[in-house]
Design a protein around this motif. Structure first.
Motif, short mmCIF file in Angstrom:
data_model
loop_
_atom_site.label_atom_id
_atom_site.label_comp_id
_atom_site.label_asym_id
_atom_site.label_seq_id
_atom_site.Cartn_x
_atom_site.Cartn_y
_atom_site.Cartn_z
N MET A 177 0.84 -1.21 0.00
CA MET A 177 0.00 0.00 0.00
C MET A 177 0.87 1.25 0.00
SD MET A 177 -2.98 -0.82 2.79
CE MET A 177 -3.84 -2.39 2.84
N LEU A 178 1.91 1.25 0.83
CA LEU A 178 2.81 2.40 0.92
C LEU A 178 3.52 2.64 -0.41
CD1 LEU A 178 3.93 4.49 3.00
CD2 LEU A 178 5.83 2.92 3.38
N ALA A 179 3.92 1.56 -1.07
CA ALA A 179 4.61 1.68 -2.36
C ALA A 179 3.68 2.28 -3.43
CB ALA A 179 5.11 0.31 -2.81
N ILE A 180 2.41 1.84 -3.44
CA ILE A 180 1.44 2.38 -4.40
C ILE A 180 1.22 3.87 -4.16
CG2 ILE A 180 -0.98 2.32 -5.12
CD1 ILE A 180 -0.89 -0.73 -4.52
N ILE A 181 1.07 4.24 -2.88
CA ILE A 181 0.86 5.65 -2.52
C ILE A 181 2.06 6.49 -2.94
CG2 ILE A 181 0.69 7.24 -0.55
CD1 ILE A 181 -1.00 5.00 0.83
N ASP A 182 3.27 5.99 -2.68
CA ASP A 182 4.48 6.72 -3.06
C ASP A 182 4.58 6.90 -4.58
OD1 ASP A 182 5.39 7.24 -0.53
OD2 ASP A 182 6.70 5.48 -0.42
#
Length: 314
Positions: free
Chosen positions: A67-72
């Protein structure tokens, strides 16, 4: 006839200056920005590829990391392509509604990132303080609900902004002294009473940063208490070592926010480009650094990356 005399209260397009005062250095400034953006794309896409491809990594910690990677990826891609177009081709024009969309995505995904970092702190709390109940507490449905809650909170808080900005008359011209459509940079061009926008923007920022960070700190107080109660020093190091990557991600995300906030209040007379460079740093630094932090500190991900390179070299 009367209808034909009605004109729009907003310009058809805004003009983004880039970095005011440093226009002559735009091409040189673009080099590290382009490099950082490339690293962010490669790093986060690699993380997603590894997590998606290995069923052993479909655990709560890695799902939150995905999720964090997608947001970044979304955060950096929302602003950097247009920014590089300004620096390289002097393509400064951005449609009014495209500007509002960029602003919505920028602020919404910043709020989502804060929520995911809080969820990752909760994950570490359960893993260390309640290890026997980890699989029963952090179930698939709960992770889905946490993700939906993060999206719902961000969208709910940011949806009013485009509608609030659309109602203003922009009599101070179409030139935005920034390299992307930041909320307050657009508000400064509007005429009329903008106090509600100022208060709303500040309240949301304070609510998100203070509340989320407070719960993150609280989680780590409980984690530290649990770690100190472990019998052996080796067990303490091992337990706290699982938190190092998350602490690094928190520092990479919140440190630029704190520095920028302090600079706005302590160095109000500083040149505009100082504040804008800090804002860009906040957008670029976490997406670039987070994959490196997790790649180096998380054994499973590190082993996967090394195995990929090993296969290519054999």
């Amino acid at each position: 006839m009367a209808a034909s005399n009605i004109t729009s209260t907003h310009p058809a397009a805004f003009l983004l200056v880039g970095i005011p005062g440093l226009e002559h250095l735009h091409v040189w400034i673009s080099i590290p920005f382009c490099f950082a953006y490339t690293l962010a794309l490669l790093g986060n896409c690699t993380l997603l590829f590894i997590i998606r491809g290995d069923a052993a990594l479909h655990e709560p910690m890695y799902l939150f990391l995905a999720m964090l990677a997608i947001i970044d990826l979304v955060l950096s891609s929302t602003t950097l392509p247009k920014m590089l177009a300004i620096f390289w081709f002097r393509d400064r024009e951005i449609n009014f509604y495209a500007c509002l969309v960029q602003m919505f995505f920028l602020h919404s995904f910043s709020i989502m990132e804060s929520a995911v970092l809080l969820a990752m702190a909760f994950d570490r709390y359960v893993a260390i303080c309640k290890p026997l109940h980890y699989s029963t507490i952090l179930t698939g449905p709960l992770i889905t609900k946490i993700g939906l809650a993060a999206v719902t909170r961000a969208v709910t808080l940011m949806t009013p902004l485009p509608f609030l900005l659309r109602r203003f008359h922009y009599c101070r011209g179409p030139v935005i002294a920034h390299c992307y459509c930041e909320h307050m940079a657009v508000v400064r061009l509007a005429c009329g009473d903008t106090r509600f926008n100022n208060i709303y923007g500040l309240a949301v920022a304070m609510f998100i940063v203070v509340l989320d960070l407070l719960f993150v700190i609280l989680s780590y107080i409980f984690i530290l208490q649990a770690v100190l109660q472990l019998a052996s020093q080796e067990a303490r190091y091992k337990a706290f070592g699982t938190c190092v990557s998350h602490i690094g991600a928190i520092l990479s995300t919140y440190t630029p926010v704190v520095i920028s906030s302090v600079m706005h209040r302590v160095a109000r007379r500083a040149a505009p480009h100082v504040h804008i460079l800090l804002a860009i740093f906040y957008l670029l630094f976490p997406p670039m650094v987070n994959p490196i932090i997790y790649g180096v500190k998380t054994k499973q991900i590190r082993d996967h990356v090394l195995s990929l390179f090993w296969r290519k070299n054999v």
